[in-house]
Design a protein around this motif. Structure first.
Motif, PDB file in Angstrom:
ATOM      1  N   GLN A   1       0.811  -1.222   0.000  1.00 17.86           N
ATOM      2  CA  GLN A   1       0.000   0.000   0.000  1.00 17.86           C
ATOM      3  C   GLN A   1       0.843   1.271   0.000  1.00 17.86           C
ATOM      4  O   GLN A   1       0.327   2.350   0.330  1.00 17.86           O
ATOM      5  CB  GLN A   1      -0.931  -0.001   1.214  1.00 17.86           C
ATOM      6  CG  GLN A   1      -1.964  -1.110   1.139  1.00 17.86           C
ATOM      7  CD  GLN A   1      -2.882  -1.094   2.346  1.00 17.86           C
ATOM      8  OE1 GLN A   1      -3.294  -0.038   2.819  1.00 17.86           O
ATOM      9  NE2 GLN A   1      -3.203  -2.273   2.838  1.00 17.86           N
TER      10      GLN A   1
ATOM     11  N   GLN B   1      -0.422   4.809  -1.288  1.00 15.37           N
ATOM     12  CA  GLN B   1      -1.882   4.910  -1.204  1.00 15.37           C
ATOM     13  C   GLN B   1      -2.293   5.824  -0.045  1.00 15.37           C
ATOM     14  O   GLN B   1      -1.455   6.263   0.738  1.00 15.37           O
ATOM     15  CB  GLN B   1      -2.480   3.520  -1.048  1.00 15.37           C
ATOM     16  CG  GLN B   1      -2.225   2.669  -2.306  1.00 15.37           C
ATOM     17  CD  GLN B   1      -2.874   1.307  -2.226  1.00 15.37           C
ATOM     18  OE1 GLN B   1      -3.721   1.051  -1.370  1.00 15.37           O
ATOM     19  NE2 GLN B   1      -2.478   0.438  -3.136  1.00 15.37           N
ATOM     20  N   ALA B   2      -3.601   6.083   0.056  1.00 15.84           N
ATOM     21  CA  ALA B   2      -4.082   7.114   0.985  1.00 15.84           C
ATOM     22  C   ALA B   2      -3.605   6.875   2.419  1.00 15.84           C
ATOM     23  O   ALA B   2      -3.130   7.793   3.097  1.00 15.84           O
ATOM     24  CB  ALA B   2      -5.607   7.165   0.933  1.00 15.84           C
ATOM     25  N   SER B   3      -3.718   5.631   2.881  1.00 18.35           N
ATOM     26  CA  SER B   3      -3.337   5.342   4.268  1.00 18.35           C
ATOM     27  C   SER B   3      -1.845   5.630   4.483  1.00 18.35           C
ATOM     28  O   SER B   3      -1.426   6.064   5.558  1.00 18.35           O
ATOM     29  CB  SER B   3      -3.654   3.886   4.597  1.00 18.35           C
ATOM     30  OG  SER B   3      -3.090   3.050   3.602  1.00 18.35           O
ATOM     31  N   TYR B   4      -1.062   5.360   3.462  1.00 15.08           N
ATOM     32  CA  TYR B   4       0.384   5.612   3.535  1.00 15.08           C
ATOM     33  C   TYR B   4       0.650   7.109   3.541  1.00 15.08           C
ATOM     34  O   TYR B   4       1.456   7.618   4.331  1.00 15.08           O
ATOM     35  CB  TYR B   4       1.058   4.943   2.337  1.00 15.08           C
ATOM     36  CG  TYR B   4       2.564   5.103   2.264  1.00 15.08           C
ATOM     37  CD1 TYR B   4       3.414   4.135   2.787  1.00 15.08           C
ATOM     38  CD2 TYR B   4       3.137   6.218   1.650  1.00 15.08           C
ATOM     39  CE1 TYR B   4       4.789   4.265   2.708  1.00 15.08           C
ATOM     40  CE2 TYR B   4       4.504   6.365   1.556  1.00 15.08           C
ATOM     41  CZ  TYR B   4       5.336   5.392   2.089  1.00 15.08           C
ATOM     42  OH  TYR B   4       6.694   5.530   2.001  1.00 15.08           O
TER      43      TYR B   4
END
Lengths: 347, 593
Positions: free
Chosen positions: B188, B191-194
């Protein structure tokens, strides 16, 4: 197919520049040539002086004989047509065709036998001309060339009167008449006045000592003397004094076989002495010397710093110094390749 | 094998010895040899070849003014004499290369240090197959037979106490760096969470593909050129610097920012004997939360850490080269070791004590991140070294070593293989204390003796050896490096990092020739010493014992405290006065896990 050899009298006498001018001219004639070198050409810096060298660019559809390890050394895209028998320190020789024009690195056949093999391989492709760029002062591999250009200049000798004298001697040797050996053996021999043919102990006469080893009876009368190998100027001078040249035809295999001694003035003295004493001299295979090209550049060795510095003699004076030797003198940098091309291929 | 008649001619006397050695080898192999005296003319050589019916002629000659023409005339004489087709010609000498041999018309050229066997193979007309020693360079092993057994029981006991408390703390905390590494593990990254856990420049890059200043994406033709460069740049017979098994592996550092330059430096140094290469990333990378992506060129020092950049370097390094990716001082430590492991690196670099006291990262944050990084190092089997460069700031060696031993013990507890990295340097401590007034050997030997007396662990001196002994003068710098390398060999340590001869004072990018200077110097030092040793004076032992005692005192103090972090913040492993300043990057980002 004709083989055109561009031989130099020393490093940096303009062999590659002459070769490039001829390539350009061949392209103008819509006749892409085949190229090779008896040494290494196309590299950025000279292997010895570390001064910049003329790069070698080849047009599409021209042919190149070069060593395996040179394939990646340029920008031209090469198609390998055939692997040849000859080998060099940079790998086996390859016959290639230029698919996309660009610079090439060229390490070709280092000897006459491999050069002939390359020329034979080229014949099947209908190539009209093989240009052979010389190396250093080397000439032997070019003994079989159909046309011959001698590249000389200040790198050979920056003192112009001396350069003229040396060139004159070379031209005299290169223009010796052709004589057909009468003997039956393939090795060096002498035809005695009684008609008997006697093989010589050695094919080459490399030194005065060799002359005395071979010719123990100096006073014998000879009709013909055939030297199949090298006859150096030093051995020749000794020979001219040690035996009786009167009435004797001295036949050397080729002019190049006479030019491999240490000293050109010694060769000149030997030629004069031989003739003065009534001898005749000629070569079995002649070279068709069509032109001399000149290069005013010379690498000036700086002893203190142990490096080479680029220097030049006056280009006009250089060209003038070599005129009137009976061979056209061309400065391809100033005059382009047209005149040279005309000298080579007119008639 | 058919017996050959070989004519050998030294055209100048200085090369007589090489030909004599070849002559002996040829005679041993059953060939007949004729060695001519020096200074004979080309004509005389050819005459002798004719008389002896030689099948091979070997010449040696130093190149000089007019010599190429002399050689050219010799080759022409051989051909003119009609024997070129049956005589093979070889030439050897200091400046001889295959290209020059081709130019001169010889069949083969033999440069300096050509194995005798190569000349014999040429005479016998067979291809030369280098022996295993000449070509079979294998990847080095830094850890080797080291057991990690402690010889100093009190120190081991103190380290147990410190480590136990530290690991208990570690199990209870989380950081953005650890979380990002876990997300990266799950695919990930980016990605957004990262990105929620990343800095602004990283967010901006992934959102709009705008790269931070000084960075550029490599793609298209440029990328193809890089791949071509790698494919065409294999090092077939890398030099082996070591003469004896105990001599250390030699590492260089790369990190020009430009992949082309990095690869050129890697390939050049591999060819000249480097056993390992260390990836240097930009200093701003250590201060930025999160990593970029793509094949990136950086116009300043430091090669950017991305999966693509690392994959490219992996492709470029030879199978025999150890490759280290550093992860010792920044906010991306766990991710970096994860990336290194995934990319196939062999080594990494982790030291939360140095990284937080001299590297600018908050100690609490870097300690937690480093422990996660050690878990990755253990998982991927990457030994990690621990630089003690805080010495350069003025921290005394004993404090730096105490920190290093704590990190060692932490690494061992997490299943990793730590590698001790003392500095071989002329540190501020030495300048003030005068321990190197007489020589550079005693105190460095004392460091190694102290560490060896505590634990049987691998030692990799750095980084680079001879730090602060180099000047702007390249010969001096290379000589200093080679003496330090000789010292390392004498002390039986496993590895050394070396600088280029122009590194300390380059005033710009360091150059490959200057790197080769030092590699050559180190090779000469190893050749000079062989199995002999440099011998320190009795002061080395005294100073070693003093170091051990001081390390013990520090560890007692740290163990007495509530936590390792208290010790770091409190100056037990380096005081502000000594130049150790706990870093601030990432402060306040450690949360309960």
């Amino acid at each position: 197919m004709k083989i055109l050899g561009v031989a130099g009298t020393a490093k940096n006498t303009g062999k590659t520049t002459t070769t490039m001018a001829l390539i350009d001219r061949a392209v103008e004639e819509n006749s892409p040539p085949a190229i090779t070198s008896i040494g290494l050409d196309g590299e950025e810096l000279d292997q010895v002086t570390l001064l910049p060298k003329p790069r070698l660019a080849l047009p599409r559809d021209s042919f190149l004989i070069t060593a395996e390890q040179c394939l990646e050394g340029g920008t031209a895209r090469l198609e390998v047509l055939q692997t040849l028998q000859g080998k060099t320190p940079l790998g086996r020789l390859l016959l290639t065709r230029v698919k996309e024009e660009g610079r090439v690195l060229m390490a070709g056949p280092g000897n006459g036998r491999d050069l002939k093999e390359g020329a034979r391989a080229l014949e099947q492709y209908g190539v009209p001309l093989l240009l052979v760029d010389g190396a250093l002062n080397r000439m032997a591999p070019l003994a079989g060339a159909d046309l011959f250009v001698l590249a000389t200049g200040a790198a050979r000798q920056s003192h112009l009167p001396t350069l003229r004298r040396e060139t004159e001697i070379m031209v005299k040797a290169l223009q010796l008449p052709r004589l057909q050996p009468r003997g039956k053996t393939l090795s060096s021999y002498e035809l005695l006045s009684g008609g008997s043919e006697r093989g010589l102990e050695m094919d080459s006469l490399l030194s005065p000592a060799a002359v005395h080893r071979v010719f123990k009876n100096g006073s014998a009368r000879r009709n013909e003397l055939y030297i199949r190998g090298v006859l150096t100027g030093e051995a020749f001078l000794e020979l001219a004094g040690a035996i009786s040249p009167g009435g004797c035809r001295l036949i050397v295999k080729s002019p190049i076989h006479l030019l491999l001694g240490e000293s050109l003035p010694t060769l000149a003295r030997a030629l004069d002495l031989w003739r003065d004493r009534g001898g005749e001299i000629g070569v079995e295979s002649g070279l068709d010397l069509r032109a001399i090209t000149v290069n005013p550049f010379f690498p000036d060795y700086q002893e203190r710093g142990r490096y080479y510095h680029p220097r030049y003699v006056d280009a006009h004076q250089l060209q003038s110094a070599l005129q009137s030797l009976g061979v056209p003198v061309v400065d391809v940098v100033r005059e382009g390749g047209h005149q040279l091309w005309a000298q080579l291929f007119s008639g | 094998m058919t017996e050959k008649k070989v004519l050998l001619s030294p055209l100048d006397p200085v090369h007589d010895i090489g030909l004599k050695m070849i002559k002996n080898a040829l005679e041993e192999a059953g060939h007949t040899t004729f060695l001519l005296p020096p200074d004979v003319s080309p004509g005389e050589i050819v005459q002798e070849a004719l008389d002896q019916e030689a099948e091979v002629i070997l010449l040696s000659r130093t190149l000089g003014y007019g010599v190429p023409e002399l050689m050219g005339r010799f080759v022409d004489l051989v051909e003119g004499a009609g024997i070129r087709h049956r005589v093979r010609l070889g030439i050897g000498g200091m400046a001889i290369k295959p290209e020059l041999a081709a130019e001169l018309g010889f069949d083969q050229g033999f440069g300096p240090k050509t194995p005798i066997e190569e000349a014999v193979a040429f005479v016998e007309g067979r291809d030369y197959v280098p022996t295993r020693e000449e070509s079979g360079k294998e990847k080095g092993d830094l850890v080797g037979e080291r057991t990690y057994r402690y010889h100093h029981q009190e120190i081991e006991g103190l380290l147990d106490q410190i480590v136990e408390k530290t690991l208990q703390w570690y199990r209870r905390v989380q950081t953005p760096g650890i979380k990002r590494a876990l997300l990266r593990e799950q695919g990930q990254a980016g990605q957004a969470s990262y990105l929620e856990l990343s800095g602004e420049s990283i967010k901006e890059f992934f959102a709009s593909k705008v790269l931070p200043s000084g960075l550029r994406l490599i793609e298209g033709e440029e990328q193809q050129a890089l791949e071509k460069m790698i494919a065409g740049g294999r090092v077939e017979h890398p030099r082996i610097l070591q003469r004896q098994p105990h001599q250390p592996l030699v590492f260089i550092q790369y990190g020009t920012g430009c992949p082309f330059m990095d690869i050129a430096h890697i390939k050049g140094t591999e060819a000249w004997g480097a056993d390992g290469v260390v990836h240097f990333d930009p200093s701003w990378g250590a201060k930025t939360e999160g990593l970029l992506a793509g094949l990136l060129s950086h116009e300043e020092n430091g090669s950017v850490l991305t999966a693509e950049n690392l994959a490219l370097i992996k492709e470029a390094v030879e199978p025999s080269t150890l490759w280290q990716v550093r992860a010792h001082r920044g906010l991306n430590t766990p991710e970096t070791v994860f990336l290194a492991g995934e990319a196939g690196a062999d080594l990494t670099k982790i030291n939360p004590v140095y990284g937080s006291l001299s590297g600018g990262t908050d100690p609490e944050r870097l300690l937690a991140d480093s422990l996660k990084a050690m878990e990755y190092a253990a998982h991927y089997g990457l030994p990690f070294d621990m630089p003690t460069n805080e010495e350069l700031s003025g921290v005394p060696a004993f404090r730096a070593f105490a920190g290093m031993l704590i990190v060692t013990h932490l690494g061992l507890a997490l299943g990793a293989q730590p590698v001790l990295q003392p500095l071989f340097c002329y540190s501020p401590e030495m300048m003030l204390g005068g321990q190197m007034e007489d020589n550079y050997l005693d105190y460095n030997a004392a460091k190694v003796q102290a560490l060896r007396g505590i634990i049987d662990a691998p030692i990799w001196a750095g980084a680079p050896i001879g730090f602060l002994t180099h000047t702007e003068e390249r010969v001096q710098s290379a000589v200093s490096t080679s003496f330090h390398a000789a010292m390392a060999a004498s002390l039986d340590i496993e590895g050394i990092s070396i600088a280029s001869a122009d590194e300390a004072y380059s005033g710009g990018p360091i150059s490959l020739p200057a790197r080769i200077d030092t590699l050559q110097g180190v090779g000469e030092a190893f050749r000079f010493l062989g199995s002999a040793r440099m011998e320190p004076t009795s002061r080395a032992r005294e100073w070693g014992e003093e170091l051990t005692e001081n390390i013990l005192q520090v560890l007692r103090e740290v163990a007495r405290g509530d936590s390792l972090l208290d010790g770091i913040y409190g100056g037990l492993l380096g005081t502000k006065k000594e130049g150790a300043h706990p870093g601030r990057n990432g402060r306040g980002t450690v949360s309960p896990g």
